[in-house]
Design a protein around this motif. Structure first.
Motif, PDB file in Angstrom:
ATOM      1  N   ARG A  52       0.840  -1.196   0.000  1.00  0.00           N
ATOM      2  CA  ARG A  52       0.000   0.000   0.000  1.00  0.00           C
ATOM      3  C   ARG A  52       0.877   1.249   0.000  1.00  0.00           C
ATOM      4  NH1 ARG A  52      -3.968   1.506   4.831  1.00  0.00           N
ATOM      5  NH2 ARG A  52      -2.404   0.200   5.801  1.00  0.00           N
ATOM      6  N   TYR A  55       2.165   1.709  -3.538  1.00  0.00           N
ATOM      7  CA  TYR A  55       1.122   2.213  -4.440  1.00  0.00           C
ATOM      8  C   TYR A  55       0.836   3.692  -4.192  1.00  0.00           C
ATOM      9  CZ  TYR A  55       0.218  -2.749  -5.300  1.00  0.00           C
ATOM     10  OH  TYR A  55       0.330  -4.080  -5.616  1.00  0.00           O
ATOM     11  N   ILE A  56       0.748   4.076  -2.938  1.00  0.00           N
ATOM     12  CA  ILE A  56       0.485   5.487  -2.609  1.00  0.00           C
ATOM     13  C   ILE A  56       1.602   6.373  -3.160  1.00  0.00           C
ATOM     14  CG2 ILE A  56       0.414   7.147  -0.687  1.00  0.00           C
ATOM     15  CD1 ILE A  56      -1.168   5.004   0.883  1.00  0.00           C
ATOM     16  N   HIS A  57       2.851   5.925  -3.009  1.00  0.00           N
ATOM     17  CA  HIS A  57       3.965   6.724  -3.500  1.00  0.00           C
ATOM     18  C   HIS A  57       4.000   6.769  -5.028  1.00  0.00           C
ATOM     19  CE1 HIS A  57       5.265   6.921   0.615  1.00  0.00           C
ATOM     20  NE2 HIS A  57       6.182   7.803   0.253  1.00  0.00           N
ATOM     21  N   ALA A  58       3.658   5.685  -5.669  1.00  0.00           N
ATOM     22  CA  ALA A  58       3.620   5.686  -7.136  1.00  0.00           C
ATOM     23  C   ALA A  58       2.557   6.673  -7.617  1.00  0.00           C
ATOM     24  CB  ALA A  58       3.341   4.287  -7.665  1.00  0.00           C
ATOM     25  N   LEU A  59       1.397   6.655  -6.973  1.00  0.00           N
ATOM     26  CA  LEU A  59       0.333   7.610  -7.336  1.00  0.00           C
ATOM     27  C   LEU A  59       0.770   9.049  -7.036  1.00  0.00           C
ATOM     28  CD1 LEU A  59      -2.842   5.723  -6.083  1.00  0.00           C
ATOM     29  CD2 LEU A  59      -2.191   6.197  -8.457  1.00  0.00           C
ATOM     30  N   TRP A  60       1.381   9.258  -5.885  1.00  0.00           N
ATOM     31  CA  TRP A  60       1.815  10.596  -5.487  1.00  0.00           C
ATOM     32  C   TRP A  60       2.847  11.134  -6.472  1.00  0.00           C
ATOM     33  CZ3 TRP A  60       5.934  11.615  -1.281  1.00  0.00           C
ATOM     34  CH2 TRP A  60       6.103  12.979  -1.095  1.00  0.00           C
ATOM     35  N   GLY A  62       3.436  10.135  -9.530  1.00  0.00           N
ATOM     36  CA  GLY A  62       2.798  10.309 -10.842  1.00  0.00           C
ATOM     37  C   GLY A  62       1.971  11.585 -10.889  1.00  0.00           C
ATOM     38  N   ALA A  63       1.171  11.814  -9.829  1.00  0.00           N
ATOM     39  CA  ALA A  63       0.347  13.027  -9.783  1.00  0.00           C
ATOM     40  C   ALA A  63       1.232  14.276  -9.725  1.00  0.00           C
ATOM     41  CB  ALA A  63      -0.580  12.975  -8.563  1.00  0.00           C
ATOM     42  N   TRP A  64       2.319  14.227  -9.015  1.00  0.00           N
ATOM     43  CA  TRP A  64       3.230  15.363  -8.904  1.00  0.00           C
ATOM     44  C   TRP A  64       3.749  15.764 -10.281  1.00  0.00           C
ATOM     45  CZ3 TRP A  64       4.709  17.584  -4.164  1.00  0.00           C
ATOM     46  CH2 TRP A  64       5.722  18.536  -4.223  1.00  0.00           C
TER      47      TRP A  64
END
Length: 162
Positions: A52, A55-60, A62-64
Motif C-alpha cells: 500500500r 502504491y500510494i507513492h507511485a500515485l503521489w 505520478g500526480a506530482w
C-alpha cells in the motif's frame, strides 16, 4: 506421487496445529507495547513495509509530475523524497533492532534451557554410575553367595591327580 501426497498431508496437519507463542516474545511484546514511541515506530514500520505504501507513492509521484506541481528537475519532490528516505531508514534500523532484541531474548531463553538440560544430564549420569556400581556389587555378592553355597565334590567322584 505418493511422496507429494504424504508431504501435502503433513503440511495440512501442521496447519491445524495450534502454535503457542514463545512466552519470552510475548513478554517482550507486552513491554514494547507499553511505550508510545515503540507503538508509533512499529506502526510506521509496518505501513512503510507494505505494498500500500508503494502504491500510494507511485500515485503521489505520478500526480506530482502529471499535474506539474513543479517543473523538471523536481527539486522540491527530490527534497521531500530524500527526507522521507532518511526517516524511513531510521525506522528500518529501529525495526532491525527490535528483531535483534527478539532473537537475543529467544537465544537467552534457549541458553537457560541448555544449561538446565546439561545440569539434568550430569545428574542422570551420576545416577547411572550409582546404578552401575550397585549392579556390580549385587553381581559380586550373588557370585560370592553362589560360590559358598556350591557343594564340594565328593571323594568318589574326584579324579586322581596326574
Amino acid at each position: 506421487m505418493a511422496l507429494a501426497t504424504n508431504h501435502s498431508a503433513r503440511a495440512d496437519h501442521l496447519k491445524k496445529l495450534a502454535l503457542e507463542p514463545n512466552p519470552v516474545l510475548v513478554e517482550q511484546a507486552r513491554e514494547r507495547a507499553e511505550s508510545v514511541q515503540n507503538r508509533i515506530a512499529d506502526r510506521i514500520t509496518a505501513f512503510s513495509g507494505s505494498m500500500r505504501f508503494v502504491y500510494i507513492h507511485a500515485l503521489w509521484f505520478g500526480a506530482w509530475i502529471i499535474f506539474k506541481v513543479e517543473h523538471y528537475p523536481y527539486g522540491l519532490l527530490t527534497m521531500i523524497v530524500s527526507l522521507e528516505a532518511i526517516f524511513l531508514s531510521t525506522f528500518v534500523l529501529i525495526s532491525q533492532n527490535r528483531a535483534d532484541a527478539k532473537r537475543q531474548a529467544v537465544a537467552d531463553q534457549h541458553w537457560q534451557l541448555v544449561k538446565e538440560e546439561d545440569r539434568q544430564n550430569e545428574e542422570l549420569l551420576g545416577l547411572s554410575h550409582q546404578i552401575l556400581e550397585l549392579t556390580k556389587a549385587v553381581h559380586a555378592y550373588a557370585a560370592a553367595q553362589a560360590g559358598s553355597a556350591a557343594p564340594e565334590p565328593s571323594r568318589d567322584n574326584a579324579r586322581p591327580a596326574t
